[in-house]
Write a protein that holds these residues in place. Structure first.
Motif, PDB file in Angstrom:
ATOM      1  N   LYS A 286     116.590 -26.151  11.884  1.00 13.33           N
ATOM      2  CA  LYS A 286     117.937 -26.469  11.409  1.00 13.33           C
ATOM      3  C   LYS A 286     118.919 -25.978  12.466  1.00 13.33           C
ATOM      4  O   LYS A 286     118.951 -24.780  12.788  1.00 13.33           O
ATOM      5  N   THR A 287     119.711 -26.883  13.015  1.00  7.59           N
ATOM      6  CA  THR A 287     120.486 -26.547  14.207  1.00  7.59           C
ATOM      7  C   THR A 287     121.957 -26.915  14.094  1.00  7.59           C
ATOM      8  O   THR A 287     122.330 -27.857  13.387  1.00  7.59           O
TER       9      THR A 287
ATOM     10  N   PRO B 178     124.028 -13.795  10.343  1.00 11.03           N
ATOM     11  CA  PRO B 178     123.409 -13.429   9.066  1.00 11.03           C
ATOM     12  C   PRO B 178     122.497 -14.518   8.492  1.00 11.03           C
ATOM     13  O   PRO B 178     121.683 -14.239   7.595  1.00 11.03           O
ATOM     14  N   HIS B 179     122.616 -15.732   9.013  1.00  9.74           N
ATOM     15  CA  HIS B 179     121.831 -16.861   8.499  1.00  9.74           C
ATOM     16  C   HIS B 179     120.746 -17.314   9.476  1.00  9.74           C
ATOM     17  O   HIS B 179     120.054 -18.295   9.214  1.00  9.74           O
ATOM     18  N   ILE B 180     120.625 -16.601  10.615  1.00  7.43           N
ATOM     19  CA  ILE B 180     119.604 -16.933  11.600  1.00  7.43           C
ATOM     20  C   ILE B 180     118.398 -16.022  11.377  1.00  7.43           C
ATOM     21  O   ILE B 180     118.498 -14.810  11.538  1.00  7.43           O
ATOM     22  N   PRO B 181     117.268 -16.577  10.987  1.00  7.88           N
ATOM     23  CA  PRO B 181     116.099 -15.737  10.724  1.00  7.88           C
ATOM     24  C   PRO B 181     115.448 -15.252  12.008  1.00  7.88           C
ATOM     25  O   PRO B 181     115.729 -15.751  13.104  1.00  7.88           O
ATOM     26  N   SER B 182     114.578 -14.272  11.878  1.00  7.85           N
ATOM     27  CA  SER B 182     113.774 -13.829  13.003  1.00  7.85           C
ATOM     28  C   SER B 182     113.045 -15.030  13.582  1.00  7.85           C
ATOM     29  O   SER B 182     112.468 -15.841  12.843  1.00  7.85           O
ATOM     30  N   GLY B 183     113.102 -15.143  14.892  1.00 10.50           N
ATOM     31  CA  GLY B 183     112.531 -16.319  15.549  1.00 10.50           C
ATOM     32  C   GLY B 183     113.570 -17.353  15.923  1.00 10.50           C
ATOM     33  O   GLY B 183     113.282 -18.286  16.677  1.00 10.50           O
TER      34      GLY B 183
ATOM     35  N   VAL C 159     124.916 -23.908   6.213  1.00  8.44           N
ATOM     36  CA  VAL C 159     124.047 -23.206   5.268  1.00  8.44           C
ATOM     37  C   VAL C 159     123.876 -24.024   3.994  1.00  8.44           C
ATOM     38  O   VAL C 159     122.775 -24.104   3.422  1.00  8.44           O
ATOM     39  N   SER C 160     124.952 -24.677   3.558  1.00  9.14           N
ATOM     40  CA  SER C 160     124.873 -25.533   2.379  1.00  9.14           C
ATOM     41  C   SER C 160     123.943 -26.719   2.609  1.00  9.14           C
ATOM     42  O   SER C 160     123.168 -27.101   1.735  1.00  9.14           O
ATOM     43  N   GLU C 161     124.022 -27.313   3.793  1.00  5.63           N
ATOM     44  CA  GLU C 161     123.204 -28.486   4.113  1.00  5.63           C
ATOM     45  C   GLU C 161     121.747 -28.128   4.372  1.00  5.63           C
ATOM     46  O   GLU C 161     120.836 -28.850   3.966  1.00  5.63           O
ATOM     47  N   PHE C 162     121.524 -27.001   5.068  1.00  2.00           N
ATOM     48  CA  PHE C 162     120.190 -26.699   5.574  1.00  2.00           C
ATOM     49  C   PHE C 162     119.525 -25.468   4.954  1.00  2.00           C
ATOM     50  O   PHE C 162     118.310 -25.318   5.045  1.00  2.00           O
ATOM     51  N   GLY C 163     120.335 -24.558   4.389  1.00  7.14           N
ATOM     52  CA  GLY C 163     119.770 -23.333   3.843  1.00  7.14           C
ATOM     53  C   GLY C 163     119.660 -22.195   4.839  1.00  7.14           C
ATOM     54  O   GLY C 163     119.610 -21.023   4.459  1.00  7.14           O
ATOM     55  N   ARG C 164     119.630 -22.520   6.112  1.00 10.46           N
ATOM     56  CA  ARG C 164     119.540 -21.515   7.173  1.00 10.46           C
ATOM     57  C   ARG C 164     119.989 -22.154   8.480  1.00 10.46           C
ATOM     58  O   ARG C 164     120.216 -23.369   8.544  1.00 10.46           O
ATOM     59  N   ILE C 165     120.098 -21.333   9.519  1.00 10.42           N
ATOM     60  CA  ILE C 165     120.435 -21.821  10.859  1.00 10.42           C
ATOM     61  C   ILE C 165     119.389 -21.267  11.814  1.00 10.42           C
ATOM     62  O   ILE C 165     119.330 -20.064  12.052  1.00 10.42           O
TER      63      ILE C 165
END
Length: 290
Positions: free
Chosen positions: A49-50, A172-177, A121-127
């Motif tokens: 998700k970009t 805050p919405h970018i997970p590890s990796g 975040v609304s569209e994808f759930g994460r970045i």
């Protein structure tokens, strides 16, 4: 079969042309290549998700197209007057079978940056990947006296403030990796006098990239940048007084096409770059950089 990089794309002298800022892809001669007929994906970014700022044209469009063909969904920004170009990017992303979200956004405004991240975040759930690519420049051959406070403010807010806000709000919405990829420039190392304010911001982007990378490394988030040399985008006829010899100064003797920049962003976003952070990938056409 390999191609000679000096003759792979159009060389100066290019047709002299002018456009009102921010410029249009369709009015350019020759038409920029974003990889429409050449970029072939291989699943390097499946289901990522970009966000790509300035994704309507130029490097941003090429990155959006490449990300989509690598399997990523793409939310990208554009200015309202770039609607036609933005819809073409939407078409290219959707043609690749991925979700495209085009958002009119002026990244000089903090609240618009906040709304952009919330929309992603609304569209994808994460970045998974944030690409800070949108930029503004305006050539001033008459020197520092010709750079108004209004211009200086616009250049710094577009190139630095927007990157700062979007990085801060996205983390805050970018997970590890996940990763952040910024667009700096050869101007960060070898500033052209007529682009004094622009070059100043590009040097700032380099420092920001390397500092932030160290700050978030322990969170498993990588931060890198790409430093292009001269690239044939709508920003050139919209901000430069002479387009005919644009790119001639590069050792390869021509400007890059946006399609030639996109693979660097794909690599930095992919698992292949898992041990690469705080780095600047130089894509200058042969200009040596420190």
């Amino acid at each position: 079969m390999t191609e000679d990089p000096t003759t792979k794309y159009p060389q100066p002298d290019l047709p002299q042309q002018e456009q009102e800022h921010p410029g249009s892809t369709g009015a350019m001669e020759p038409r920029p290549d974003h990889g429409e007929d050449s970029y072939v994906g291989s699943g390097q970014l499946t289901d990522r998700k970009t966000i790509v700022t300035g994704g309507d044209s130029g490097i941003g469009r090429a990155v959006a197209l490449a990300f989509a063909r690598e399997g990523a969904d793409v939310l990208f920004t554009y200015l309202p007057e770039e609607e036609k170009d933005a819809q073409e990017t939407v078409r290219l992303v959707e043609e690749a079978g991925r979700k495209a979200v085009a958002v009119a956004c002026d990244i000089r405004e903090e609240e618009q940056c906040r709304a952009l991240v919330e929309r992603a975040v609304s569209e994808f759930g994460r970045i998974d990947v944030l690409v800070n690519n949108a930029a503004y420049q305006m050539s001033q051959p008459d020197g520092i006296q010709a750079i108004t406070t209004e211009q200086f403010d616009r250049v710094l807010k577009t190139n630095l403030y927007g990157m700062f806000w979007l990085s801060k709000m996205s983390l805050p919405h970018i997970p590890s990796g996940g990763s952040i990829i910024n667009t700096t420039s050869v101007q960060a190392y070898q500033p052209s006098p007529h682009l004094l304010d622009y070059a100043t911001t590009k040097a700032g982007i380099k420092a920001f990239t390397q500092g932030l990378a160290q700050m978030v490394a322990s969170d498993g988030v990588r931060v890198n940048a790409v430093a292009p040399g001269p690239v044939w985008t709508p920003l050139i006829p919209a901000t430069m007084p002479d387009t005919s010899e644009f790119g001639k100064q590069s050792p390869l003797g021509r400007p890059a096409q946006p399609a030639e920049m996109a693979p660097a962003y794909v690599f930095l976003a992919s698992e292949k770059a898992s041990f690469i952070t705080a780095e600047i990938v130089n894509a200058t056409g042969g200009t040596p950089l420190p």
